[in-house]
Enzyme design. Structure first.
Site, PDB file in Angstrom:
ATOM      1  N   VAL A   1      10.862  14.766   7.860  1.00  0.00           N
ATOM      2  CA  VAL A   1       9.587  15.591   8.236  1.00  0.00           C
ATOM      3  C   VAL A   1      10.300  17.099   8.474  1.00  0.00           C
ATOM      4  CG1 VAL A   1       7.980  16.280   9.742  1.00  0.00           C
ATOM      5  CG2 VAL A   1       8.465  13.734   9.655  1.00  0.00           C
TER       6      VAL A   1
ATOM      7  N   GLY B   1      15.650  21.123   0.183  1.00  0.00           N
ATOM      8  CA  GLY B   1      17.098  21.779  -0.415  1.00  0.00           C
ATOM      9  C   GLY B   1      18.096  20.634   0.160  1.00  0.00           C
TER      10      GLY B   1
ATOM     11  N   LYS C   1       9.910   9.899   3.821  1.00  0.00           N
ATOM     12  CA  LYS C   1       8.809  10.220   4.529  1.00  0.00           C
ATOM     13  C   LYS C   1       7.750   8.869   4.002  1.00  0.00           C
ATOM     14  CE  LYS C   1       8.789  13.803   1.512  1.00  0.00           C
ATOM     15  NZ  LYS C   1       9.874  14.531   1.498  1.00  0.00           N
TER      16      LYS C   1
ATOM     17  N   LYS D   1       4.148  13.333   5.786  1.00  0.00           N
ATOM     18  CA  LYS D   1       4.701  13.957   7.033  1.00  0.00           C
ATOM     19  C   LYS D   1       3.934  14.065   8.263  1.00  0.00           C
ATOM     20  CE  LYS D   1       7.561  16.836   3.788  1.00  0.00           C
ATOM     21  NZ  LYS D   1       7.636  17.879   2.993  1.00  0.00           N
TER      22      LYS D   1
ATOM     23  N   THR E   1      24.550  13.758  -2.500  1.00  0.00           N
ATOM     24  CA  THR E   1      25.628  14.508  -2.876  1.00  0.00           C
ATOM     25  C   THR E   1      26.104  15.373  -1.776  1.00  0.00           C
ATOM     26  OG1 THR E   1      25.221  14.244  -5.212  1.00  0.00           O
ATOM     27  CG2 THR E   1      26.960  15.776  -4.888  1.00  0.00           C
TER      28      THR E   1
ATOM     29  N   VAL F   1      20.642  15.398  -2.394  1.00  0.00           N
ATOM     30  CA  VAL F   1      20.800  15.270  -0.786  1.00  0.00           C
ATOM     31  C   VAL F   1      22.072  14.238  -0.441  1.00  0.00           C
ATOM     32  CG1 VAL F   1      19.897  14.303   1.387  1.00  0.00           C
ATOM     33  CG2 VAL F   1      18.160  15.476  -0.068  1.00  0.00           C
TER      34      VAL F   1
ATOM     35  N   ASP G   1       1.995  14.904  -0.009  1.00  0.00           N
ATOM     36  CA  ASP G   1       3.452  14.970   0.640  1.00  0.00           C
ATOM     37  C   ASP G   1       3.316  15.508   2.250  1.00  0.00           C
ATOM     38  OD1 ASP G   1       6.559  15.339   0.490  1.00  0.00           O
ATOM     39  OD2 ASP G   1       5.886  17.377   1.127  1.00  0.00           O
TER      40      ASP G   1
END
Lengths: 441, 441
Positions: free
Chosen positions: B134, B304, B107, B207, B17, B15, B203
């Site tokens: 989130v 991503g 998160k 969120k 980068t 992220v 996970d």
């Protein structure tokens, strides 16, 4: 706590009434969320005596919305009258000039005068917010104006008119004809007495014009939109689409091409597996393709008093908190001129429905013309009656029968020329139906 | 133009980068959208020598992220290291204390310390933004924090973990077993070497804890979430769901009840016709039910590098423009205490899969226990083999066969007691499978 945020509301129809009611009922919650009280200090509407079921006792009444817009007693002018000229235009211009923030749900006004109004808002250092003007309760304006700041948008498309989507959904689910569904939509209040504006695609076009400017950072150009409504869609088209794995939606699509920006509103075949295909009834949805984020889809109620008022309130809350996003995502002077793509260059697959005379050589003529225009066919469906025209020994011309063709990617130019050539040879009974297929992920 | 907005970025993984690359590539566009230049003046990461393919020559290097957070050379501290303690926690606390705005994708940190951090941001008059924490690229935090200001939210639910959704989608589409899909997800980089955190629902729970606070204006309470992962889901469940008109999704759901707020993450049967059922693969989606707007659904990439960086950039752009929304939608002191609903009171329909011994009276026992606990059955499906146990003259106990029950609305308490009673009578071979059915519009 900061000073109260004083609203002047012009227009007390469904949306205006909902807005005043919500502000009244949720005063305390709104104050917490905005850091200040939100109060309606002035209103204007055509009929002062009508009982709207809301308490207007603490609001000053103005017969003239322009006087309201210029009044010293307000900080924000909320325009809910509608129309791209007259009182709506005059009062919004007056409010901005008087350094009042403006919140409006008026897509027609924005589509026609958006850039000029943005310039005026900037010059007077106030906000011009219009979340409710596009897709009702869906926060698409804020998403495009703020959340996608790090993206170059390549395409935005959506179901922008709930009336059309309601009609198409009913036609599909119940096999009813267009006219019947339209009549029901009118009875239920989803369509106006004169439904032209909705069913011919003009309402969707206004919304698309605004989205296009936000997506590509260009000036608004509502006149450059290719617009085609849903009146020609038949249950035969919807059934054929279903068989082939598609649904028919009235989409507004704007995308960057090599020759400029393409804006179009027309019935579109979308794959059943796509998110947009699942948006039924009066709902709206907008998908944005950003180079960083990929595709983001927002769906929800596209109309209705409370849903629209929800967006108007979000705009008001932004002003209350001091959020000042530029009207069209950047300074009006930084907007690029709108360069229109050559629409005939649009490439994609096409659905074609022909009413073919059952006559020797008819189908061969069609196939030859398609080939002559370099159009490859992905599938051919003959519905209801088989066409025997190309069979040897069948020399009795019969009734026309529907033939459905799905083409591979080609240009609109090629399709139109091929259909023209077919039409000239007396092998089809009616005007051909042609529906674009949209490539969706 | 205002002063440059100077960023210090801690964490240069995927992220970080992506973020630095996008800021570099889109410098001019970002400047137009924010009204000022956005520049990376300082960075921190574990390995200074690694070639990340980005130009860091103009950024000061800090080995210690806390020193970066406190540095005079930055206006915004961007935390992309992760983890709910250690360097991430220390540096975010230090940044806020030093009156630096903070943008984070973390998160776990927010779920654990969100309210305290919000209080610190407020005390120091800076923003704490966390859109990327989130649902990755989906602008759900901004939507809930700003766009739904005029709404009381009754429920928020969503597909919040892309790894689980990928696994469930593959199981459904290809009939593959859970373990096989998990292995593929690991091979493709969608799941960690230790996948526990994703597949057990933790996970998604982090969120959800944040969404719950935004939805109901209450304190964050990640420990109060009922969490159940997807490891018990079999292809038999997925096939039975399909037959019955449902798909199985790992949903996070938070809703107001009479006894307090209910938060739960578990596999859920959702009607195929619902929008959420169409969210496949690594995508995320969040639906919010607001009393004014109705239901709004946002869908898009949940993870991503670029999608997450898109949300981080949106947060940075907000700070650049001067938008200062309270961290959790209102002042931290105004947040209500979290009151946990009694989960066993949760009402809804249930899917139950039992592995029933083919033995006289087995099915009668099941039916009797369901009736004894006031549970009405909507449908019963016997798959693969018929159960002959209740037929007269069949006295040879056979192999267990799957029986699927769909109940009408009942309580979790009743279901658990009935299943316990059935289990005690030696009529079922394995632990019963129980999946909640979510009522969706």
């Amino acid at each position: 706590m900061a000073n109260d945020l004083r609203l002047g509301v012009a227009g007390l129809g469904t949306v205006g009434t909902s807005l005043v009611r919500i502000i009244h009922n949720k005063a305390r919650a709104l104050e917490k969320r905005c850091g200040r009280r939100i109060i309606v200090t002035a209103v204007s509407a055509r009929n002062r005596d009508k009982d709207r079921g809301i308490d207007l006792s603490e609001a000053n009444w103005f017969d003239d919305p322009v006087a309201l817009a210029e009044s010293d007693g307000i900080d924000v002018f909320v325009e809910l009258m509608g129309g791209d000229s007259g009182a709506a235009e005059d009062s919004v211009r007056a409010a901005l000039k008087a350094s009042k923030h403006v919140v409006t749900a008026n897509k027609a006004l924005l589509a026609k005068h958006g850039v000029e109004l943005a310039r005026s808002a900037e010059a007077n250092n106030v906000s011009l917010n219009y979340e409710a003007a596009v897709a009702g309760g869906i926060p698409i304006v804020k998403t495009m104006r703020e959340s996608l700041a790090g993206n170059d948008v390549t395409r935005v498309y959506g179901i922008l008119n709930g009336t059309c989507n309601y009609i198409l959904t009913r036609m599909e689910r119940e096999g009813l004809a267009f006219a019947e569904c339209l009549a029901d939509a009118q009875r239920l209040g989803y369509a106006e007495a004169d439904p032209t504006f909705d069913i011919e695609g003009f309402d969707a076009a206004h919304k698309l014009a605004i989205l296009t400017s936000l997506a590509f950072g260009c000036e608004i150009s509502a006149d450059s939109i290719y617009v085609e409504g849903i009146t020609s869609i038949t249950t035969a088209d919807i059934e054929a689409a279903d068989e082939l794995g598609y649904r028919i939606k009235l989409l507004g699509v704007a995308q960057r091409t090599d020759t400029g920006i393409e804006q179009r509103v027309h019935p579109t075949m979308v794959p059943k597996s796509s998110a947009i295909a699942r948006i039924d009834g009066v709902l709206n949805a907008v998908a944005v393709d950003g180079d960083a984020v990929g595709e983001v889809v927002l769906a929800g109620p596209g109309a209705g008093g409370n849903a629209t008022a929800s967006s108007v309130l979000a705009d008001i809350a932004d002003i209350g908190r001091g959020d000042r996003a530029p009207t069209l995502g950047k300074s009006a002077d930084e907007l690029e001129p709108y360069v229109r793509a050559r629409m005939r260059k649009h490439e994609g697959g096409y659905y074609i429905r022909l009413s073919v005379f059952d006559r020797p050589g008819a189908f061969a003529t069609i196939a030859q013309e398609m080939a002559a225009h370099n159009i490859s066919l992905e599938s051919i469906v003959q519905r209801r009656r088989a066409i025997k025209s190309d069979a040897p020994g069948n020399s009795h011309p019969g009734e026309p029968a529907p033939v459905i063709l799905i083409t591979y990617e080609t240009t609109e130019e090629a399709i139109k020329e091929a259909l023209g050539a077919i039409d000239a040879q007396n092998v089809i009974a009616d005007k051909p139906q042609m529906i674009r297929i949209e490539k969706l992920t």
